[in-house]
Design an enzyme around this catalytic site. Structure first.
Site, PDB file in Angstrom:
ATOM      1  N   ASP A 174      15.975  -7.449 -14.028  1.00 22.63           N
ATOM      2  CA  ASP A 174      15.127  -7.852 -12.900  1.00 22.63           C
ATOM      3  C   ASP A 174      15.003  -9.368 -12.929  1.00 22.63           C
ATOM      4  O   ASP A 174      15.128  -9.972 -13.994  1.00 22.63           O
ATOM      5  CB  ASP A 174      13.733  -7.195 -13.015  1.00 22.63           C
ATOM      6  CG  ASP A 174      13.078  -6.997 -11.658  1.00 22.63           C
ATOM      7  OD1 ASP A 174      13.007  -7.975 -10.885  1.00 22.63           O
ATOM      8  OD2 ASP A 174      12.631  -5.882 -11.361  1.00 22.63           O
TER       9      ASP A 174
ATOM     10  N   ASN B  15       7.713   8.179   2.276  1.00 23.83           N
ATOM     11  CA  ASN B  15       6.755   7.078   2.082  1.00 23.83           C
ATOM     12  C   ASN B  15       6.086   7.134   0.713  1.00 23.83           C
ATOM     13  O   ASN B  15       5.071   7.821   0.550  1.00 23.83           O
ATOM     14  CB  ASN B  15       5.700   7.101   3.192  1.00 23.83           C
ATOM     15  CG  ASN B  15       6.260   6.653   4.522  1.00 23.83           C
ATOM     16  OD1 ASN B  15       7.258   7.195   5.002  1.00 23.83           O
ATOM     17  ND2 ASN B  15       5.644   5.652   5.129  1.00 23.83           N
TER      18      ASN B  15
ATOM     19  N   SER C 100      11.616 -11.257  -8.587  1.00 17.24           N
ATOM     20  CA  SER C 100      11.484 -11.855  -7.259  1.00 17.24           C
ATOM     21  C   SER C 100      10.284 -11.259  -6.523  1.00 17.24           C
ATOM     22  O   SER C 100       9.710 -11.896  -5.656  1.00 17.24           O
ATOM     23  CB  SER C 100      12.766 -11.684  -6.442  1.00 17.24           C
ATOM     24  OG  SER C 100      12.900 -10.348  -6.016  1.00 17.24           O
TER      25      SER C 100
ATOM     26  N   ASN D 131       2.096  -4.842   4.080  1.00 15.75           N
ATOM     27  CA  ASN D 131       2.618  -4.323   5.353  1.00 15.75           C
ATOM     28  C   ASN D 131       2.363  -2.831   5.474  1.00 15.75           C
ATOM     29  O   ASN D 131       2.230  -2.299   6.560  1.00 15.75           O
ATOM     30  CB  ASN D 131       4.140  -4.503   5.424  1.00 15.75           C
ATOM     31  CG  ASN D 131       4.532  -5.947   5.276  1.00 15.75           C
ATOM     32  OD1 ASN D 131       4.145  -6.778   6.084  1.00 15.75           O
ATOM     33  ND2 ASN D 131       5.275  -6.258   4.224  1.00 15.75           N
TER      34      ASN D 131
ATOM     35  N   TYR E 221      16.191  -4.890   7.381  1.00 18.07           N
ATOM     36  CA  TYR E 221      15.999  -4.234   6.074  1.00 18.07           C
ATOM     37  C   TYR E 221      16.651  -2.842   6.097  1.00 18.07           C
ATOM     38  O   TYR E 221      17.440  -2.482   5.228  1.00 18.07           O
ATOM     39  CB  TYR E 221      14.503  -4.120   5.741  1.00 18.07           C
ATOM     40  CG  TYR E 221      14.189  -2.957   4.840  1.00 18.07           C
ATOM     41  CD1 TYR E 221      14.487  -3.013   3.485  1.00 18.07           C
ATOM     42  CD2 TYR E 221      13.645  -1.772   5.353  1.00 18.07           C
ATOM     43  CE1 TYR E 221      14.245  -1.921   2.668  1.00 18.07           C
ATOM     44  CE2 TYR E 221      13.402  -0.686   4.553  1.00 18.07           C
ATOM     45  CZ  TYR E 221      13.701  -0.754   3.205  1.00 18.07           C
ATOM     46  OH  TYR E 221      13.477   0.332   2.410  1.00 18.07           O
TER      47      TYR E 221
ATOM     48  N   LYS F  23      20.210  -0.910   4.211  1.00 14.73           N
ATOM     49  CA  LYS F  23      20.286   0.398   3.535  1.00 14.73           C
ATOM     50  C   LYS F  23      21.428   1.233   4.134  1.00 14.73           C
ATOM     51  O   LYS F  23      22.202   1.870   3.416  1.00 14.73           O
ATOM     52  CB  LYS F  23      18.961   1.152   3.669  1.00 14.73           C
ATOM     53  CG  LYS F  23      17.792   0.495   2.973  1.00 14.73           C
ATOM     54  CD  LYS F  23      17.918   0.587   1.464  1.00 14.73           C
ATOM     55  CE  LYS F  23      16.752  -0.035   0.731  1.00 14.73           C
ATOM     56  NZ  LYS F  23      16.954  -0.130  -0.717  1.00 14.73           N
TER      57      LYS F  23
ATOM     58  N   TYR G  93       8.043  -1.611  -7.960  1.00 17.89           N
ATOM     59  CA  TYR G  93       7.142  -0.450  -7.788  1.00 17.89           C
ATOM     60  C   TYR G  93       7.825   0.866  -8.182  1.00 17.89           C
ATOM     61  O   TYR G  93       7.387   1.554  -9.113  1.00 17.89           O
ATOM     62  CB  TYR G  93       6.662  -0.433  -6.333  1.00 17.89           C
ATOM     63  CG  TYR G  93       5.784   0.733  -5.955  1.00 17.89           C
ATOM     64  CD1 TYR G  93       4.763   1.187  -6.781  1.00 17.89           C
ATOM     65  CD2 TYR G  93       5.970   1.370  -4.718  1.00 17.89           C
ATOM     66  CE1 TYR G  93       3.953   2.248  -6.399  1.00 17.89           C
ATOM     67  CE2 TYR G  93       5.152   2.421  -4.332  1.00 17.89           C
ATOM     68  CZ  TYR G  93       4.154   2.868  -5.181  1.00 17.89           C
ATOM     69  OH  TYR G  93       3.364   3.917  -4.796  1.00 17.89           O
TER      70      TYR G  93
ATOM     71  N   ARG H  35       3.343  10.618   8.648  1.00 18.08           N
ATOM     72  CA  ARG H  35       4.407  10.325   7.689  1.00 18.08           C
ATOM     73  C   ARG H  35       4.381  11.330   6.539  1.00 18.08           C
ATOM     74  O   ARG H  35       3.356  11.958   6.271  1.00 18.08           O
ATOM     75  CB  ARG H  35       4.213   8.926   7.075  1.00 18.08           C
ATOM     76  CG  ARG H  35       4.360   7.772   8.056  1.00 18.08           C
ATOM     77  CD  ARG H  35       5.794   7.592   8.519  1.00 18.08           C
ATOM     78  NE  ARG H  35       5.930   6.481   9.440  1.00 18.08           N
ATOM     79  CZ  ARG H  35       5.735   6.572  10.759  1.00 18.08           C
ATOM     80  NH1 ARG H  35       5.363   7.728  11.308  1.00 18.08           N
ATOM     81  NH2 ARG H  35       5.904   5.527  11.527  1.00 18.08           N
TER      82      ARG H  35
ATOM     83  N   GLY I 122       8.417  -0.794  16.791  1.00 14.63           N
ATOM     84  CA  GLY I 122       9.383  -0.189  15.862  1.00 14.63           C
ATOM     85  C   GLY I 122       8.883   1.078  15.184  1.00 14.63           C
ATOM     86  O   GLY I 122       9.652   1.794  14.559  1.00 14.63           O
TER      87      GLY I 122
HETATM   88  C1  UD1 Z   1       7.755   1.342   6.411  1.00 19.03           C
HETATM   89  C2  UD1 Z   1       9.021   0.771   6.978  1.00 19.03           C
HETATM   90  C3  UD1 Z   1      10.193   1.515   6.389  1.00 19.03           C
HETATM   91  C4  UD1 Z   1      10.155   1.429   4.871  1.00 19.03           C
HETATM   92  C5  UD1 Z   1       8.817   1.966   4.366  1.00 19.03           C
HETATM   93  C6  UD1 Z   1       8.690   1.730   2.886  1.00 19.03           C
HETATM   94  C7  UD1 Z   1       8.362  -0.096   9.213  1.00 19.03           C
HETATM   95  C8  UD1 Z   1       8.550   0.042  10.705  1.00 19.03           C
HETATM   96  N1  UD1 Z   1       9.001   0.821   8.440  1.00 19.03           N
HETATM   97  O1  UD1 Z   1       7.631   2.700   6.820  1.00 19.03           O
HETATM   98  O2  UD1 Z   1      11.377   0.947   6.886  1.00 19.03           O
HETATM   99  O3  UD1 Z   1      11.201   2.172   4.310  1.00 19.03           O
HETATM  100  O4  UD1 Z   1       7.751   1.280   5.002  1.00 19.03           O
HETATM  101  O5  UD1 Z   1       7.563   2.387   2.400  1.00 19.03           O
HETATM  102  O6  UD1 Z   1       7.656  -0.955   8.763  1.00 19.03           O
HETATM  103  N2  UD1 Z   1      -0.163   1.803   9.614  1.00 19.03           N
HETATM  104  C9  UD1 Z   1      -1.364   1.405  10.164  1.00 19.03           C
HETATM  105  N3  UD1 Z   1      -1.927   0.242   9.724  1.00 19.03           N
HETATM  106  C10 UD1 Z   1      -1.346  -0.553   8.756  1.00 19.03           C
HETATM  107  C11 UD1 Z   1      -0.108  -0.132   8.204  1.00 19.03           C
HETATM  108  C12 UD1 Z   1       0.460   1.039   8.660  1.00 19.03           C
HETATM  109  O7  UD1 Z   1      -1.930   2.082  11.028  1.00 19.03           O
HETATM  110  O8  UD1 Z   1      -1.904  -1.605   8.419  1.00 19.03           O
HETATM  111  C13 UD1 Z   1       0.441   3.080  10.064  1.00 19.03           C
HETATM  112  C14 UD1 Z   1       1.821   2.938  10.696  1.00 19.03           C
HETATM  113  O9  UD1 Z   1       1.725   2.732  12.079  1.00 19.03           O
HETATM  114  C15 UD1 Z   1       2.464   4.275  10.318  1.00 19.03           C
HETATM  115  C16 UD1 Z   1       1.819   4.633   8.976  1.00 19.03           C
HETATM  116  O10 UD1 Z   1       0.614   3.866   8.909  1.00 19.03           O
HETATM  117  O11 UD1 Z   1       2.100   5.272  11.257  1.00 19.03           O
HETATM  118  C17 UD1 Z   1       2.700   4.291   7.784  1.00 19.03           C
HETATM  119  O12 UD1 Z   1       3.101   2.933   7.847  1.00 19.03           O
HETATM  120  P1  UD1 Z   1       3.824   2.189   6.620  1.00 19.03           P
HETATM  121  O13 UD1 Z   1       3.066   2.460   5.360  1.00 19.03           O
HETATM  122  O14 UD1 Z   1       4.007   0.759   7.006  1.00 19.03           O
HETATM  123  O15 UD1 Z   1       5.220   2.934   6.476  1.00 19.03           O
HETATM  124  P2  UD1 Z   1       6.368   3.189   7.580  1.00 19.03           P
HETATM  125  O16 UD1 Z   1       6.179   2.350   8.780  1.00 19.03           O
HETATM  126  O17 UD1 Z   1       6.508   4.645   7.759  1.00 19.03           O
END
Ligand code: UD1
Length: 336
Positions: free
Chosen positions: A30, A178, A33, A197, A148, A152, A10, A230, A294
């Protein structure tokens, strides 16, 4: 010549595009993977330029040495690594082995070929949970919440130690906030394997009808609307940050330098949903669920050091991020 490891991923692919646009000669390594070979054609389409590519795992020292033997590499941008937080909790050994061994092999080969400049993809997660916001580079790094993130943190330390031992070695640690969005052409973007995720890819797949409902992880945080806040940054701005870091590294003395790459602005989950719906005229079905273990309530960058020293500032706003994400996702998920 610049070696880009993980250059079809990405952030790697967007950075490869910006490097080629700048006229840099690059070689991409690359092993697909977590990416697809089509990305190579997309990079060529967007830039109209040729580059070298090797299907090599950076843990394979012999093959990586061949890349260095066949190309005059003066700097490396290392994106290669596993990055799924949840998977890293379930399979810590896999994560430590891959990410840590990867950098160690890379450093060994770099030393063999007298290549002494590297840019490393780090993360805002290294600030942990206790530092005040906005995060500043001089804050102490903290205990991380998943393997993870710990890889880092460890790699940051490995690179610092490398600079102590070798007074000619140059390292740029770039701490990403982010990254979301996609190239404006819609030809490259984030296409995670399986169920996403992260928030934005999840929203995009709900909008495209691929997933039904977004779970919003908690609305009882101490933030303005209760949902997590974020610092979302457009991936093209992030990619340009690497170009500026590379220029800066070339003109710098040896040693480690650390920069936040963020916008300095925090948006909540609901801000993102609402903006996405407005910009793309789609509807995101969502429900409020439990907090995700977390997660931190709120964090964003103090992005002033990068502006001051690298002459870099993110220029793309949240509307661009939503529009470009959708432009990529609708082609991807709705046309086939
Ligand atoms: C996550 C990782 C971080 C990584 C980054 C890469 C975790 C705890 N942290 O950051 O280590 O460097 O991604 O981009 O996973 N949210 C929802 N619903 C969802 C997904 C997310 O409500 O289905 C919310 C989360 O609670 C958060 C925000 O959206 O408040 C951002 O989440 P996400 O995009 O997963 O990023 P981070 O958690 O900040």
């Amino acid at each position: 010549m610049v070696l880009v490891t993980g250059g079809t991923g990405y952030i790697g692919s967007h950075t490869a595009v910006e490097l080629l646009k700048q006229g840099e000669e690059i070689v991409i390594v690359d092993n697909f993977s977590n990416s697809k070979p089509e990305v190579l054609d997309a990079i060529k389409d967007i830039t109209g330029r040729e580059f070298k590519f090797y299907n090599v795992d950076i843990l394979d020292k012999q093959s990586l040495s061949k890349v260095f033997k066949e190309n005059k590499i003066d700097s490396v941008i290392n994106f290669a690594g596993f990055k799924a937080v949840g998977e890293s909790v379930k399979e810590p050994i896999k994560y430590y082995y891959n990410n840590i061994t990867g950098i160690l092999v890379l450093l060994q080969v770099m030393r063999e070929f007298d290549c002494k400049s590297i840019i490393f993809s780090s993360t805002a997660t290294v600030y942990g949970e206790k530092n005040p916001i906005p995060y500043k580079e001089e804050y102490p790094v903290a205990i991380t919440t998943n393997p993870y993130a710990t890889t880092k943190l460890f790699i940051e330390q490995i690179l610092k130690d490398t600079c102590i031992a070798d007074k000619n070695f140059k390292v740029m640690l770039l701490r990403y906030f982010n990254p979301i969005g996609a190239h404006e052409s819609g030809k490259i973007g984030e296409d995670p394997n399986g169920i996403p995720n992260n928030l934005m890819p999840y929203i995009a797949q709900v909008a495209a009808g691929k997933l039904k409902t977004l779970n919003v992880f908690g609305n009882d945080y101490e933030t303005r609307d209760g949902t997590g806040v974020r610092d979302y940054i457009h991936v093209v701005d992030l990619a340009i940050g690497h170009i500026k870091a590379l220029e800066h590294m070339k003109n710098s003395n040896a040693g480690v330098q650390t920069y936040n790459l963020g916008t300095g602005i925090g948006y909540s989950v609901l801000d993102i949903i609402n903006t996405f719906e407005k910009v793309t005229a789609t509807k995101i079905d969502y429900k409020i669920t439990e907090r995700r273990p977390g997660d931190i309530a709120e964090f964003y960058a103090d992005a002033s050091k990068a502006e001051r020293e690298l002459g870099w500032k993110a220029t793309r706003g949240i509307i661009d991020m939503c529009r470009d994400t959708w432009n990529f996702a609708k082609n991807k998920y709705m046309n086939n």
